[in-house]
Design an enzyme around this catalytic site. Sequence first.
Site, PDB file in Angstrom:
ATOM      1  N   GLU A 143      37.035  45.418  39.528  1.00 17.38           N
ATOM      2  CA  GLU A 143      37.396  47.113  39.354  1.00 17.38           C
ATOM      3  C   GLU A 143      36.383  47.746  40.365  1.00 17.38           C
ATOM      4  O   GLU A 143      35.620  48.572  40.039  1.00 17.38           O
ATOM      5  CB  GLU A 143      37.203  47.590  38.195  1.00 17.38           C
ATOM      6  CG  GLU A 143      38.139  47.039  37.088  1.00 17.38           C
ATOM      7  CD  GLU A 143      38.093  47.707  35.822  1.00 17.38           C
ATOM      8  OE1 GLU A 143      39.102  47.352  35.011  1.00 17.38           O
ATOM      9  OE2 GLU A 143      37.274  48.001  35.304  1.00 17.38           O
ATOM     10  N   GLU A 185      44.759  42.820  34.018  1.00 17.02           N
ATOM     11  CA  GLU A 185      44.057  43.231  32.908  1.00 17.02           C
ATOM     12  C   GLU A 185      45.133  44.190  32.194  1.00 17.02           C
ATOM     13  O   GLU A 185      45.470  45.027  32.804  1.00 17.02           O
ATOM     14  CB  GLU A 185      42.812  44.021  33.001  1.00 17.02           C
ATOM     15  CG  GLU A 185      41.644  43.140  33.024  1.00 17.02           C
ATOM     16  CD  GLU A 185      40.307  43.948  33.152  1.00 17.02           C
ATOM     17  OE1 GLU A 185      40.388  44.912  32.428  1.00 17.02           O
ATOM     18  OE2 GLU A 185      39.410  43.537  33.949  1.00 17.02           O
TER      19      GLU A 185
END
Length: 661
Positions: free
Chosen positions: A154, A307
């Site tokens: 991320e 995710e």
Amino acid sequence: MTARGITDRLGGLAFGGDYNPEQWDEPVWKEDCALMRRARVNLATLGVFSWALLEPEEGHYDFTRLDAHIERLHAGGVAVDLATPTASPPPWFTLAHPDALPVAPDGTRLIHGSRDTYCLAAPAYRSAARRIASALAERYGDHPALALWHVHNEYGTLCWCDHTAAAFRVWLRARHGSLDALNEAWGTAFWSQRYTSWEQVLPPRATQWHKNPGQALDFHRFWSDQIIAAYREQRDAIRAHSDRPVTTNLMLPAYQNVDLWAFARELDVVASDQYPSAPGLDAAADAAFHADRTRSLAGKRPWLLMEQGTSTVYDGDQILAKEPGEILRHTLAHIARGSEGALFFQWRQSRAGAETWHSAMVPHAGPDSRIFREVTQTGEAVARLGELAGSTVTASVAVLDDPDAWWALGVDGLPSSRLDYHAALGRAHRALWDAHATVDFAHSGQELSRYRLVIAPALFLLSDAGAENLRRYVAGGGTLLVQHASGYVDDRMHARLGGYPAAPLREALGIRVDEYRPLRTDQRITLSDGSHGTVWSESLACQGAQTLAAYTHGMLTGSPALTRHLFGTGQGWYLSTRLDDADYGSLIGRLLKETGIEPEMPGQPPGVEAVTRHAADGRRWHFLINHRADAVPLPDPAHDLLTGALAHEIPPGSCVVLRRP
């Protein structure tokens, strides 16, 4: 190994999630192996937050435990998505390199104790990240368990430290060439900001009042390039030792610190994370919004949901649980829109640490739980969809998504703080989703002729090239809807003179905006067609366009609010206010009808998604996802891949995947 070869190596679509065995002991590992088989897990992400274990002291690597975990997974038939652990430097690193800790805009240096405590511009951090990526690749690059490399986690952390300032100045020299050009681009004649040496130029740190908008925009562009460069360094270190595809997991929520179009071009597989920001049907719409954006970013490359949460729905300051059936429905919503599988964060719910209460595939309650039973049901469903690997999704409508426009709406000093870019993007997608339209996202500068309809919900910043591209699109037969406050500034954040939007776009739309008039927070205005507007209004004149609805309030009474212009062989529509949701939905429905865009499967009631994946050999698979509490009959019974039987209806809260020849 090609990127598409991931599904070949797995024998079907990916299913699994982040696996953090370092949080547990051997008896739990043995149970994990059995439970993964039961849930049909075939891909596990390892090592995302393992830097402190893999490199316990600087330059000394210990891969003993990682060796054992990879071998154990491989023996159990689970492939590995191996991560570089660089999103969370260990304590020894920050003690040795305190200058690599991030600094906030107000000058506060953040300390170790969470994740993302690094500055991407710090040389010591970049060097350490390259070293551990190279060490991992040298050891595991050709391991038979390895299916995918996962760089970092991320990306998006920003910093305002002195390392950043030095790197920013280097970037600005390359972009602008000279101080004179920089001063012109940033409009430094205002407020006595003219720079006479490069050393005077700083990041847009905390200051007395408004920051310079050109400086703020360039800082976002700079950080986007820094993030992509940091990724490239690790990717290239890995490629020196491994032929497996490399990716990182993009974040697509309401904040945006990187040009996702540029970043996606660097990835072998475009991977992303999705967590709904509202419950119920809004969560389903958010999943579709995310999936359509990721697929669009990927283009012809494969993409993967890296995710999601089994029971995580963010709702303001609390985290809600998902309702029964939503794990399956949200998973299949992504696969319907092109994902090559679905992964979760994480496999087993942590018993300690900062994310103890983040949901997981195996919750605190263990396998004897609703969550794990639904995970197993979802894994079985994904396992039955292997024949879809490599198929694609097509759309006839696109929503324009431009990071420069997003960043431009975040600068100081704009007439309204309610011009929310992400909300406008999501609202356009939601109206199309409600109308059962399959949606792509596109950049204002890319070729658009394959779309019958293009919607530009918030192009506050629009480059000259982008404006000309939209003009050509309309002239060539496309239908374009441009919404309020668009084309007001160029790519330097300079206001457009002579009326808004940019001249080529004004020509295509047949209008000229001469005054913007933001509305009060509680103000709701009525238009001549009975629709209602909020947030924004504009005084505009038609220059060839037809008025479809006019204002009925104050000084704008009689002034056009919604217009349509026949230009070339296409149409340019302009909407100068923010319509209420129902009225906006009606406008989108009208545009879909006029452009001949039909739903994937006409006749589906509200609350049923329908998306089609297409194979190169002509086969099709219709995904029908029922978010309703009642069963929905199918007009024509068909073979359902999920049950292996003939389906006559979509069960309540469930899904069918129909194979068509």
